[in-house]
Design a protein around this motif. Sequence first.
Motif, PDB file in Angstrom:
ATOM      1  N   THR A 194     -36.093 -38.984  74.479  1.00  0.00           N
ATOM      2  CA  THR A 194     -37.422 -39.135  73.870  1.00  0.00           C
ATOM      3  C   THR A 194     -38.513 -39.097  74.928  1.00  0.00           C
ATOM      4  O   THR A 194     -39.512 -38.369  74.787  1.00  0.00           O
ATOM      5  CB  THR A 194     -37.497 -40.438  73.071  1.00  0.00           C
ATOM      6  OG1 THR A 194     -36.433 -40.468  72.112  1.00  0.00           O
ATOM      7  CG2 THR A 194     -38.828 -40.546  72.351  1.00  0.00           C
ATOM      8  N   GLU A 195     -38.350 -39.894  75.995  1.00  0.00           N
ATOM      9  CA  GLU A 195     -39.372 -39.949  77.039  1.00  0.00           C
ATOM     10  C   GLU A 195     -39.485 -38.613  77.752  1.00  0.00           C
ATOM     11  O   GLU A 195     -40.584 -38.188  78.116  1.00  0.00           O
ATOM     12  CB  GLU A 195     -39.045 -41.066  78.034  1.00  0.00           C
ATOM     13  CG  GLU A 195     -39.149 -42.465  77.454  1.00  0.00           C
ATOM     14  CD  GLU A 195     -40.532 -42.733  76.869  1.00  0.00           C
ATOM     15  OE1 GLU A 195     -41.529 -42.306  77.488  1.00  0.00           O
ATOM     16  OE2 GLU A 195     -40.606 -43.350  75.786  1.00  0.00           O
ATOM     17  N   ARG A 196     -38.345 -37.941  77.962  1.00  0.00           N
ATOM     18  CA  ARG A 196     -38.398 -36.643  78.615  1.00  0.00           C
ATOM     19  C   ARG A 196     -39.175 -35.639  77.779  1.00  0.00           C
ATOM     20  O   ARG A 196     -39.979 -34.869  78.296  1.00  0.00           O
ATOM     21  CB  ARG A 196     -36.981 -36.126  78.866  1.00  0.00           C
ATOM     22  CG  ARG A 196     -36.929 -34.918  79.794  1.00  0.00           C
ATOM     23  CD  ARG A 196     -35.566 -34.271  79.785  1.00  0.00           C
ATOM     24  NE  ARG A 196     -35.388 -33.406  78.623  1.00  0.00           N
ATOM     25  CZ  ARG A 196     -34.260 -32.794  78.318  1.00  0.00           C
ATOM     26  NH1 ARG A 196     -33.192 -32.988  79.056  1.00  0.00           N
ATOM     27  NH2 ARG A 196     -34.177 -32.008  77.263  1.00  0.00           N
ATOM     28  N   GLU A 200     -42.501 -33.680  78.696  1.00  0.00           N
ATOM     29  CA  GLU A 200     -42.610 -32.228  78.599  1.00  0.00           C
ATOM     30  C   GLU A 200     -43.823 -31.823  77.761  1.00  0.00           C
ATOM     31  O   GLU A 200     -44.541 -30.886  78.114  1.00  0.00           O
ATOM     32  CB  GLU A 200     -41.337 -31.652  77.986  1.00  0.00           C
ATOM     33  CG  GLU A 200     -40.124 -31.721  78.912  1.00  0.00           C
ATOM     34  CD  GLU A 200     -38.868 -31.221  78.227  1.00  0.00           C
ATOM     35  OE1 GLU A 200     -38.927 -30.920  77.014  1.00  0.00           O
ATOM     36  OE2 GLU A 200     -37.823 -31.121  78.905  1.00  0.00           O
ATOM     37  N   LYS A 201     -44.032 -32.550  76.658  1.00  0.00           N
ATOM     38  CA  LYS A 201     -45.189 -32.246  75.809  1.00  0.00           C
ATOM     39  C   LYS A 201     -46.489 -32.529  76.553  1.00  0.00           C
ATOM     40  O   LYS A 201     -47.452 -31.753  76.482  1.00  0.00           O
ATOM     41  CB  LYS A 201     -45.142 -33.056  74.525  1.00  0.00           C
ATOM     42  CG  LYS A 201     -46.271 -32.724  73.536  1.00  0.00           C
ATOM     43  CD  LYS A 201     -46.137 -33.515  72.262  1.00  0.00           C
ATOM     44  CE  LYS A 201     -47.210 -33.110  71.247  1.00  0.00           C
ATOM     45  NZ  LYS A 201     -48.578 -33.255  71.779  1.00  0.00           N
ATOM     46  N   ALA A 202     -46.519 -33.683  77.283  1.00  0.00           N
ATOM     47  CA  ALA A 202     -47.718 -34.011  78.045  1.00  0.00           C
ATOM     48  C   ALA A 202     -47.986 -32.952  79.106  1.00  0.00           C
ATOM     49  O   ALA A 202     -49.139 -32.558  79.324  1.00  0.00           O
ATOM     50  CB  ALA A 202     -47.560 -35.386  78.694  1.00  0.00           C
ATOM     51  N   ASP A 205     -49.295 -29.900  77.377  1.00  0.00           N
ATOM     52  CA  ASP A 205     -50.702 -30.097  76.998  1.00  0.00           C
ATOM     53  C   ASP A 205     -51.596 -30.001  78.225  1.00  0.00           C
ATOM     54  O   ASP A 205     -52.697 -29.426  78.159  1.00  0.00           O
ATOM     55  CB  ASP A 205     -50.884 -31.457  76.325  1.00  0.00           C
ATOM     56  CG  ASP A 205     -50.183 -31.522  74.976  1.00  0.00           C
ATOM     57  OD1 ASP A 205     -49.839 -30.454  74.435  1.00  0.00           O
ATOM     58  OD2 ASP A 205     -49.974 -32.644  74.462  1.00  0.00           O
ATOM     59  N   GLU A 206     -51.100 -30.565  79.359  1.00  0.00           N
ATOM     60  CA  GLU A 206     -51.901 -30.524  80.576  1.00  0.00           C
ATOM     61  C   GLU A 206     -52.041 -29.087  81.071  1.00  0.00           C
ATOM     62  O   GLU A 206     -53.122 -28.680  81.514  1.00  0.00           O
ATOM     63  CB  GLU A 206     -51.238 -31.388  81.655  1.00  0.00           C
ATOM     64  CG  GLU A 206     -52.002 -31.450  82.970  1.00  0.00           C
ATOM     65  CD  GLU A 206     -53.378 -32.078  82.821  1.00  0.00           C
ATOM     66  OE1 GLU A 206     -54.269 -31.730  83.626  1.00  0.00           O
ATOM     67  OE2 GLU A 206     -53.564 -32.900  81.903  1.00  0.00           O
ATOM     68  N   VAL A 207     -50.927 -28.331  80.987  1.00  0.00           N
ATOM     69  CA  VAL A 207     -50.996 -26.924  81.390  1.00  0.00           C
ATOM     70  C   VAL A 207     -51.958 -26.155  80.497  1.00  0.00           C
ATOM     71  O   VAL A 207     -52.745 -25.323  80.969  1.00  0.00           O
ATOM     72  CB  VAL A 207     -49.589 -26.289  81.346  1.00  0.00           C
ATOM     73  CG1 VAL A 207     -49.674 -24.773  81.513  1.00  0.00           C
ATOM     74  CG2 VAL A 207     -48.708 -26.888  82.434  1.00  0.00           C
TER      75      VAL A 207
END
Length: 362
Positions: A194-196, A200-202, A205-207
């Motif tokens: 879950t945290e991974r 990855e989503k963060a 989103d940052e990219v």
Amino acid sequence: DGDDPRALVEMRAAYQALDDRLKRIDDAKLRAIDDLAADQDRIFQIVLTVAILLMAATSTIAIWSARQRYLTIVSLRDSEERFRLMFDLSPLPKALIDTQGNVIALNRTFTTIFGYAREEIPTLDEWRRRAYPPDADRERITARMAAHMEEARRHGFAEPEEIAIVSKDGTRREMLLSAMPMEGGILASFTDITERKRAEKALHDEVTRSDAARQTLAAALGAMTDPVAVIDAKGNFIHINKAFAVSQGYPAIELCPSRLDLLPEGRDLYGADGSKLPRAEWPIRRALRGETCVDLDYEVRHSDGRANWYANISAAPIRDAAGAVTGAVLVARDHTRQHPAEQPLRAEKRKTDPTPNDAQHS
């Protein structure tokens, strides 16, 4: 004839010889009987010894077989105990499921993370019903789980499958399912990613935001009339605008080299005192060393026949959170028209050509 003494003597001698012969025969018989008895005794001893050895061997084999059975039972019991301990104390959620889809056992971590005891989900179908409330994902996820376990059952191995599972308290968790076939069923293990997935989503989103920021920066640089360049610590150009490319003698950004050290020779900077500036002391190179240069005036001279021009240059280092230099930014402004050395020439030119020339020097 009883009256012949010689005949009597001969007869006695014959009887004596016969008696001796009979005695020898009797002695031979007795010796033969003794020898036979001795042979029989030896045979008996041999048979008895063989029998004892056979009995001992049989007993040894029986004892060895019994010991092996005992060791096998102990080994199986120890193996089962180790498996039970490893299963129950594993930090990963684990479930043991038989070939009919019945849940045989759940370990403590499974109950802790997902909230279900075995009595609440006695079958795989019941757990799927609870773990996936009716929505668009339920059919797809359950089908993927079933396919994964079937592949593991058939081939002995299946690539880990990412699935989403809803815990008893409603928490949705991203898990990595690994199934391993065992005698009479499947051992399913779950790794919480879950945290991974959130990371990855963060990062995605940052990219995405970074891409948008780069696009905004590129648009802003493109709108500027002053030459601007952003380079990394290795001298690679990260961003340049068209004005910078033109100032280097290229009509388009795409034609400009990608690195600082690939820019063509034939261009030098001269200070206000007329001295030539070493390339190591150019503002952009000083900025890469961590120095900040603000409003420095230079004359840019070309050896390829292009007109010389005067530039006001500023350069500053780009630093990361730890303060290390990761690149530099340069801004140059053509102020040839404002430079005192150009004023008399321009005044004389306006006498013959009253039309102002607003084109930027290249």
